[in-house]
Scaffold this active site. Sequence first.
Site, PDB file in Angstrom:
ATOM      1  N   GLU A 134       0.819  -1.207   0.000  1.00  0.00           N
ATOM      2  CA  GLU A 134       0.000   0.000   0.000  1.00  0.00           C
ATOM      3  C   GLU A 134       0.854   1.259   0.000  1.00  0.00           C
ATOM      4  OE1 GLU A 134      -3.048  -1.003   3.165  1.00  0.00           O
ATOM      5  OE2 GLU A 134      -3.052   1.179   3.208  1.00  0.00           O
ATOM      6  N   CYS A 174       3.427   8.436   1.069  1.00  0.00           N
ATOM      7  CA  CYS A 174       3.795   7.534   2.162  1.00  0.00           C
ATOM      8  C   CYS A 174       4.006   6.155   1.557  1.00  0.00           C
ATOM      9  CB  CYS A 174       2.658   7.512   3.190  1.00  0.00           C
ATOM     10  SG  CYS A 174       2.898   6.286   4.487  1.00  0.00           S
ATOM     11  N   CYS A 220       5.086  -7.087   8.007  1.00  0.00           N
ATOM     12  CA  CYS A 220       6.002  -6.553   9.023  1.00  0.00           C
ATOM     13  C   CYS A 220       6.136  -7.594  10.118  1.00  0.00           C
ATOM     14  CB  CYS A 220       5.418  -5.262   9.607  1.00  0.00           C
ATOM     15  SG  CYS A 220       6.488  -4.464  10.816  1.00  0.00           S
ATOM     16  N   CYS A 263       3.503  -4.768  16.527  1.00  0.00           N
ATOM     17  CA  CYS A 263       2.850  -3.749  17.361  1.00  0.00           C
ATOM     18  C   CYS A 263       1.358  -4.064  17.480  1.00  0.00           C
ATOM     19  CB  CYS A 263       3.060  -2.350  16.781  1.00  0.00           C
ATOM     20  SG  CYS A 263       4.801  -1.882  16.736  1.00  0.00           S
ATOM     21  N   CYS A 266      -1.461  -2.334  15.165  1.00  0.00           N
ATOM     22  CA  CYS A 266      -1.147  -2.083  13.754  1.00  0.00           C
ATOM     23  C   CYS A 266      -1.642  -3.215  12.853  1.00  0.00           C
ATOM     24  CB  CYS A 266       0.359  -1.911  13.602  1.00  0.00           C
ATOM     25  SG  CYS A 266       0.866  -1.605  11.908  1.00  0.00           S
ATOM     26  N   GLY A 295       5.609  -2.018   7.190  1.00  0.00           N
ATOM     27  CA  GLY A 295       6.985  -2.467   7.318  1.00  0.00           C
ATOM     28  C   GLY A 295       7.805  -1.612   8.247  1.00  0.00           C
ATOM     29  N   SER A 309      10.271   6.569   9.518  1.00  0.00           N
ATOM     30  CA  SER A 309       9.658   6.276  10.814  1.00  0.00           C
ATOM     31  C   SER A 309      10.079   4.886  11.289  1.00  0.00           C
ATOM     32  CB  SER A 309       8.141   6.339  10.661  1.00  0.00           C
ATOM     33  OG  SER A 309       7.502   5.941  11.850  1.00  0.00           O
ATOM     34  N   SER A 320       8.586   5.987  16.770  1.00  0.00           N
ATOM     35  CA  SER A 320       7.280   5.602  17.314  1.00  0.00           C
ATOM     36  C   SER A 320       7.433   5.325  18.792  1.00  0.00           C
ATOM     37  CB  SER A 320       6.772   4.361  16.572  1.00  0.00           C
ATOM     38  OG  SER A 320       6.564   4.681  15.219  1.00  0.00           O
ATOM     39  N   LEU A 321       6.998   6.272  19.593  1.00  0.00           N
ATOM     40  CA  LEU A 321       7.196   6.152  21.040  1.00  0.00           C
ATOM     41  C   LEU A 321       5.975   5.521  21.697  1.00  0.00           C
ATOM     42  CD1 LEU A 321       9.395   6.809  23.093  1.00  0.00           C
ATOM     43  CD2 LEU A 321       8.406   9.062  23.379  1.00  0.00           C
ATOM     44  N   HIS A 322       4.839   6.157  21.548  1.00  0.00           N
ATOM     45  CA  HIS A 322       3.533   5.591  21.926  1.00  0.00           C
ATOM     46  C   HIS A 322       3.311   5.335  23.411  1.00  0.00           C
ATOM     47  CE1 HIS A 322       3.024   5.311  17.698  1.00  0.00           C
ATOM     48  NE2 HIS A 322       3.512   4.115  17.499  1.00  0.00           N
ATOM     49  N   ASN A 332      -6.085   4.551  15.104  1.00  0.00           N
ATOM     50  CA  ASN A 332      -7.045   4.165  14.080  1.00  0.00           C
ATOM     51  C   ASN A 332      -7.547   2.777  14.429  1.00  0.00           C
ATOM     52  OD1 ASN A 332      -7.949   5.316  11.595  1.00  0.00           O
ATOM     53  ND2 ASN A 332      -5.795   5.734  11.127  1.00  0.00           N
ATOM     54  N   CYS A 384      -3.353   2.274   8.548  1.00  0.00           N
ATOM     55  CA  CYS A 384      -2.265   1.794   7.694  1.00  0.00           C
ATOM     56  C   CYS A 384      -2.383   0.290   7.529  1.00  0.00           C
ATOM     57  CB  CYS A 384      -0.908   2.050   8.346  1.00  0.00           C
ATOM     58  SG  CYS A 384      -0.805   3.539   9.287  1.00  0.00           S
TER      59      CYS A 384
HETATM   60  N1  SAH Z   1       7.567   0.541  11.380  1.00  0.00           N
HETATM   61  C1  SAH Z   1       7.550   1.992  11.389  1.00  0.00           C
HETATM   62  C2  SAH Z   1       6.541   2.557  10.415  1.00  0.00           C
HETATM   63  C3  SAH Z   1       5.169   2.121  10.801  1.00  0.00           C
HETATM   64  S1  SAH Z   1       3.721   3.013  10.456  1.00  0.00           S
HETATM   65  C4  SAH Z   1       7.275   2.475  12.793  1.00  0.00           C
HETATM   66  O1  SAH Z   1       6.962   1.680  13.647  1.00  0.00           O
HETATM   67  O2  SAH Z   1       7.415   3.674  13.031  1.00  0.00           O
HETATM   68  C5  SAH Z   1       3.854   4.650  10.963  1.00  0.00           C
HETATM   69  C6  SAH Z   1       3.223   4.986  12.300  1.00  0.00           C
HETATM   70  O3  SAH Z   1       1.846   4.622  12.388  1.00  0.00           O
HETATM   71  C7  SAH Z   1       3.920   4.314  13.451  1.00  0.00           C
HETATM   72  O4  SAH Z   1       4.115   5.262  14.470  1.00  0.00           O
HETATM   73  C8  SAH Z   1       2.917   3.278  13.876  1.00  0.00           C
HETATM   74  O5  SAH Z   1       3.123   2.890  15.206  1.00  0.00           O
HETATM   75  C9  SAH Z   1       1.609   4.006  13.632  1.00  0.00           C
HETATM   76  N2  SAH Z   1       0.427   3.166  13.541  1.00  0.00           N
HETATM   77  C10 SAH Z   1       0.312   1.930  13.034  1.00  0.00           C
HETATM   78  N3  SAH Z   1      -0.955   1.480  13.133  1.00  0.00           N
HETATM   79  C11 SAH Z   1      -1.649   2.462  13.701  1.00  0.00           C
HETATM   80  C12 SAH Z   1      -3.021   2.600  14.079  1.00  0.00           C
HETATM   81  N4  SAH Z   1      -3.897   1.629  13.893  1.00  0.00           N
HETATM   82  N5  SAH Z   1      -3.390   3.772  14.640  1.00  0.00           N
HETATM   83  C13 SAH Z   1      -2.498   4.761  14.838  1.00  0.00           C
HETATM   84  N6  SAH Z   1      -1.213   4.692  14.517  1.00  0.00           N
HETATM   85  C14 SAH Z   1      -0.784   3.550  13.955  1.00  0.00           C
END
Ligand code: SAH
Length: 344
Positions: free
Chosen positions: A90, A103, A110, A114, A117, A157, A189, A212-214, A288, A331
């Site tokens: 995608e 993007c 992947c 996470c 995701c 990925g 990222s 990606s800290l979260h 999301n 995503c």
């Molecule tokens: N592997 C990379 C790129 C991933 S996608 C990474 O981890 O950074 C880019 C961002 O979207 C990342 O911060 C990921 O954690 C976030 N992401 C993935 N799924 C998501 C979702 N359902 N809602 C919000 N953010 C999401």
Amino acid sequence: MTDIKSMYPEELKDLMKELNEKPFRADQIFGWLHQKLAVSWDQMTNLSKDLREKLAAWPLMAPEIVDMRVSSLDGTRKYLFRLSDGNVIESVLMKYHHGNSVCISSQAGCRMGCAFCASTIGGLKRNLLASEMLDQVYSIQRDTGERVSNVVVMGSGEPLDNYENLLRFIRLLTSPAGLDISQRNITVSTCGIVPRMYDLAREKLQITLALSLHAPNDEKRQALMPIARRYSMDEVLRACRSYYEQTGRRITFEYSLVAGQNDSEQDAMDLSGRIKGLNCHINLIPVNPVKERSFQRPARTSVENFKIKLEKCGINVTIRREMGADIDGACGQLRRSYMERENT
Ligand code: SAH
């Protein structure tokens, strides 16, 4: 390597030597591939017929667009591409006033796992070649007829899990003899693969690193991201500091807000304590919802409160503007729904 679109000009020159051709042919071919975005050897009319016939041994394949959706809200386009081996990936085009941003995916699937995701649900299929990352940008530029000025490696990925191809991709994308996209207009990222973050810092590129800290602490981060069990938050943040020191580039932190998990005011306070003194920017992303998972996004007011708390601590923070909400799914969701359709 016979993946000609992934070759640097010097490598193309070596190939020309092997084919008993003049070195300048390499520059012509590079320009056709990376600037004129040619999709067939026959288009390269200034090459001799003889050379074009030799090159035909390596089929030039543009990925096939198998689905494309345009948002009626903001013109965002989601593309689903089929690669030559049948894998689908995608990519998204977002139109901003400062230009068109694409993007891209760096892997098919992947393996980072996470929790929220969609991209990781079927695991990793394979790494993408540099040419397959480039082709996402090139296909979209060809399809829209508009220049792509920004590229974010934030699709499916983990880019730092495909490190060598990622670097090659960046070098080719920024090549003055190619699309010549500025390094400053590229964001990568990562979920935080610490050793590769140090490697990337040593490259001294002017790209933006998004981490990606979260979560505000190890416990909460580990609940969302398996990689957090491998590298502690301290280690990840140290790597971010080093990236800033070596490149002068401000770090972006991505923070997906999940209702009841990482969105309290205390979380905001803890977070600000952890990143104090680091030149950074926080991008808040209300999670999301993915249908295979039960995560919910917080109410708008909690998102605002979280932002205000961080601002009061002097932190740069924005709430990510949602693009293409009507064609969305998080995503990786377009790819998943396509794979489900194919399997029924
Ligand atoms: N592997 C990379 C790129 C991933 S996608 C990474 O981890 O950074 C880019 C961002 O979207 C990342 O911060 C990921 O954690 C976030 N992401 C993935 N799924 C998501 C979702 N359902 N809602 C919000 N953010 C999401």
